[in-house]
Enzyme design. Structure first.
Site: not given
Length: 163
Positions: A34, A81
């Site tokens: 990701s 993230k």
């Protein structure tokens, strides 16, 4: 006598070590795709990053920083993230239930760098800064990847009104 000295060192060392890990930081393994290409650019090896817990004690989180947070979908899971927007920013979403979102006070918008291959704010919306556990500051392993992590927001993902 020697056993007493070892026992005393262990009894002193464990609380000090736990305090350091809990308040200063620690090294963590980053799994998944990701955050490619920033982290784990090669699927054959994984990056280990230094997670700075001290840096988030005041909840001062900036755009572009890579953070570790408790997943809003699964409280037993920590995810990593990039902060794309902070409170007050207007974000053009990618598949969220609204095409544009104004980030509320005490929240931020996080996304993985590998657009479309990440469970992020485009799935669960703005996240409370209270879920943030640390800032990732450096890649510490493997040695050929040693570097500071850049605080860049990917092209096309900047909040509206920012150049």
């Amino acid at each position: 006598m020697k056993l007493r000295l070892i026992l005393r060192s262990v009894l002193f060392g464990i609380p000090v070590g736990i305090t350091l890990f809990d308040s200063v930081g620690y090294v963590a393994r980053v799994e998944g795709i990701s955050m490619q290409p920033s982290l784990n650019p090669n699927c054959d090896e994984v990056d280990y990053v230094f997670l700075n817990r001290w840096a988030v004690r005041t909840y001062n989180i900036g755009r572009g920083e890579i953070i570790s947070l408790i997943s809003p979908k699964d409280p037993d899971q920590k995810i990593i993230k990039r902060v794309v927007g902070i409170e007050g920013d207007v974000i053009k979403t990618l598949g969220y239930k609204k095409p544009y979102v104004t980030i509320p006070e005490g929240h931020c918008w996080v996304e993985g760098d590998h657009t479309g291959h990440s469970l992020d704010s485009n799935s669960f919306g703005p996240i409370s800064v209270g879920l943030v556990t640390a800032k990732a500051s450096h890649i510490v392993w493997p040695p050929h990847r040693w570097q500071n992590l850049k605080h860049d927001i990917p092209e096309g993902r900047k909040p509206l009104g920012l150049k």
